[in-house]
Design a protein around this motif. Structure first.
Motif, short mmCIF file in Angstrom:
data_model
loop_
_atom_site.label_atom_id
_atom_site.label_comp_id
_atom_site.label_asym_id
_atom_site.label_seq_id
_atom_site.Cartn_x
_atom_site.Cartn_y
_atom_site.Cartn_z
N VAL A 34 0.80 -1.23 0.00
CA VAL A 34 0.00 0.00 0.00
C VAL A 34 0.84 1.28 0.00
N ASP A 35 2.06 1.20 0.54
CA ASP A 35 2.88 2.42 0.58
C ASP A 35 3.87 2.46 -0.59
N ARG A 36 3.72 1.57 -1.53
CA ARG A 36 4.67 1.56 -2.65
C ARG A 36 4.07 2.20 -3.89
N ASP A 37 4.95 2.46 -4.83
CA ASP A 37 4.51 3.02 -6.09
C ASP A 37 4.01 1.87 -6.98
N LEU A 38 2.73 1.87 -7.28
CA LEU A 38 2.16 0.74 -8.03
C LEU A 38 2.59 0.72 -9.50
N THR A 39 3.30 1.75 -9.93
CA THR A 39 3.73 1.73 -11.34
C THR A 39 4.99 0.87 -11.52
N SER A 40 5.58 0.43 -10.42
CA SER A 40 6.79 -0.41 -10.56
C SER A 40 6.42 -1.78 -11.12
N PRO A 41 7.35 -2.42 -11.86
CA PRO A 41 7.04 -3.71 -12.52
C PRO A 41 6.57 -4.80 -11.55
N THR A 42 7.08 -4.79 -10.32
CA THR A 42 6.69 -5.83 -9.36
C THR A 42 5.22 -5.72 -8.94
N CYS A 43 4.62 -4.57 -9.19
CA CYS A 43 3.22 -4.36 -8.79
C CYS A 43 2.27 -4.44 -10.00
N LYS A 44 2.80 -4.90 -11.13
CA LYS A 44 2.01 -4.86 -12.37
C LYS A 44 0.68 -5.62 -12.24
N LYS A 45 0.77 -6.86 -11.74
CA LYS A 45 -0.44 -7.69 -11.64
C LYS A 45 -1.48 -7.07 -10.71
N LEU A 46 -0.97 -6.57 -9.57
CA LEU A 46 -1.88 -5.95 -8.60
C LEU A 46 -2.55 -4.72 -9.22
N ARG A 47 -1.76 -3.93 -9.92
CA ARG A 47 -2.29 -2.72 -10.55
C ARG A 47 -3.41 -3.07 -11.54
N GLU A 48 -3.14 -4.10 -12.33
CA GLU A 48 -4.14 -4.51 -13.33
C GLU A 48 -5.42 -5.01 -12.65
N HIS A 49 -5.22 -5.73 -11.54
CA HIS A 49 -6.39 -6.24 -10.82
C HIS A 49 -7.23 -5.09 -10.26
N LEU A 50 -6.55 -4.12 -9.69
CA LEU A 50 -7.26 -2.97 -9.10
C LEU A 50 -8.03 -2.17 -10.16
N GLU A 51 -7.49 -2.17 -11.35
CA GLU A 51 -8.18 -1.44 -12.44
C GLU A 51 -9.49 -2.12 -12.84
N ASN A 52 -9.55 -3.43 -12.59
CA ASN A 52 -10.73 -4.19 -13.04
C ASN A 52 -11.65 -4.66 -11.92
N CYS A 53 -11.24 -4.47 -10.65
CA CYS A 53 -12.06 -4.95 -9.54
C CYS A 53 -12.41 -3.77 -8.61
N PRO A 54 -13.62 -3.23 -8.72
CA PRO A 54 -13.98 -2.06 -7.90
C PRO A 54 -13.91 -2.33 -6.39
N ASP A 55 -14.23 -3.55 -5.97
CA ASP A 55 -14.21 -3.85 -4.53
C ASP A 55 -12.78 -3.83 -3.99
N CYS A 56 -11.88 -4.47 -4.71
CA CYS A 56 -10.48 -4.46 -4.26
C CYS A 56 -9.92 -3.04 -4.33
N ALA A 57 -10.34 -2.29 -5.35
CA ALA A 57 -9.88 -0.89 -5.47
C ALA A 57 -10.37 -0.07 -4.27
#
Lengths: 100, 189
Positions: A17-40
């Motif tokens: 939560v305190d990291r920059d989600l644009t980093s490659p290690t957060c790619k999957k999480l970022r994509e999930h958050l873009e498509n899941c309103p509840d997780c977002a």
């Protein structure tokens, strides 16, 4: 998506939560958050929790310096003015005994 | 401004005025951190004074490898833990992950409304934040405050508390989730 997958992302977002989600290690999480309103929504609330506590300004206008120094002064070894060295009553009696 | 090292060296040599200047320099930091842990003005002041007294007595053991402030954080933490163990009977709080899934098995996360972003929080909100964090067991609270509020790195927190990085991460994760869940009802009204 399976519930276990959501749970996996919920755990991951709590860690990142305190990291920059644009980093490659957060790619999957970022994509999930873009498509899941509840997780977002959950991610957003976690982020806001931290921001709220960070913005909680603690008011301090006092000064403890005097009190601390006063307490430290008390720790100095206590000086007692002793009379100049001379025979004590005990030693005087011992000397007189030896003379006899 | 004199640098910390010079003042620490002078204080080590017995110059109490030099130590006094260190106290003046760090008293707000120490008080603020103690308050964030204890959530009580009286306890925070007591912890602050004890911290400086302990720091003076232990100056010889300060190696200078870490920042002076990080070393002070360790002392404050120990003082707060000791005071807490002496005075309180903390109820056991479960930090098991709260189920976000409803009876239907669907993920149910209510959206939070706007939260104040400026530095000035109103007293009602401060009260809510205080009550929520006071429910958090102290060991978790300390990690959350050091890492998320004061901004220390996970490694610094680990060194300060003598805990491994995975242990810090685990406590931090649980603390974040616990606080988020405690605040949830307030922001989803």
């Amino acid at each position: 998506m399976k519930l276990t997958d959501h749970k996996k992302y919920l755990l991951e977002m709590c860690e990142k939560v305190d990291r920059d989600l644009t980093s490659p290690t957060c790619k999957k999480l970022r994509e999930h958050l873009e498509n899941c309103p509840d997780c977002a929504a959950h991610y957003d609330s976690l982020k806001k929790t931290i921001i709220l506590y960070r913005n909680y300004d603690v008011d301090y206008k006092g000064s403890c310096c005097k009190e601390v120094l006063a307490r430290l002064e008390l720790e100095q070894p206590i000086k007692i003015n002793l009379p100049s060295k001379g025979p004590t009553q005990k030693t005087t009696r011992a000397i007189q005994k030896r003379r006899r | 401004m004199e640098d910390d090292t010079k003042l620490i060296d002078a204080a080590r040599a017995g110059d109490k005025q030099a130590f006094g200047r260190l106290v003046q320099r760090y008293e707000k930091t120490v008080y603020s951190f103690a308050f964030k842990i204890c959530r009580d003005k009286g306890k925070a002041e007591e912890a602050m004074q004890e911290t400086f007294i302990n720091a003076y007595r232990g100056l010889k053991s300060f190696s200078g490898k870490s920042k002076f402030s990080t070393w002070l954080y360790r002392i404050i933490t120990n003082n707060c833990l000791m005071m807490h163990r002496k005075k309180s009977h903390e109820p056991v709080v479960s930090l098991e992950d709260t189920d976000l899934f409803g009876e239907s098995g669907e993920l149910q996360v209510p959206h939070w409304g706007e939260t104040p972003h400026d530095a000035v929080l109103n007293n009602e909100l401060k009260d809510i934040l205080d009550k929520a964090i006071q429910k958090l067991p102290l060991e978790y609270r300390i990690v959350f405050v050091m890492r998320d509020v004061e901004g220390l790195s996970t490694e610094e927190v680990g060194k300060s508390l003598k805990l491994s990085v995975p242990a810090i991460k685990s406590r931090l994760h649980r603390a974040r989730l616990f606080l988020r869940n405690e605040l949830n009802p307030y922001f989803t009204k």
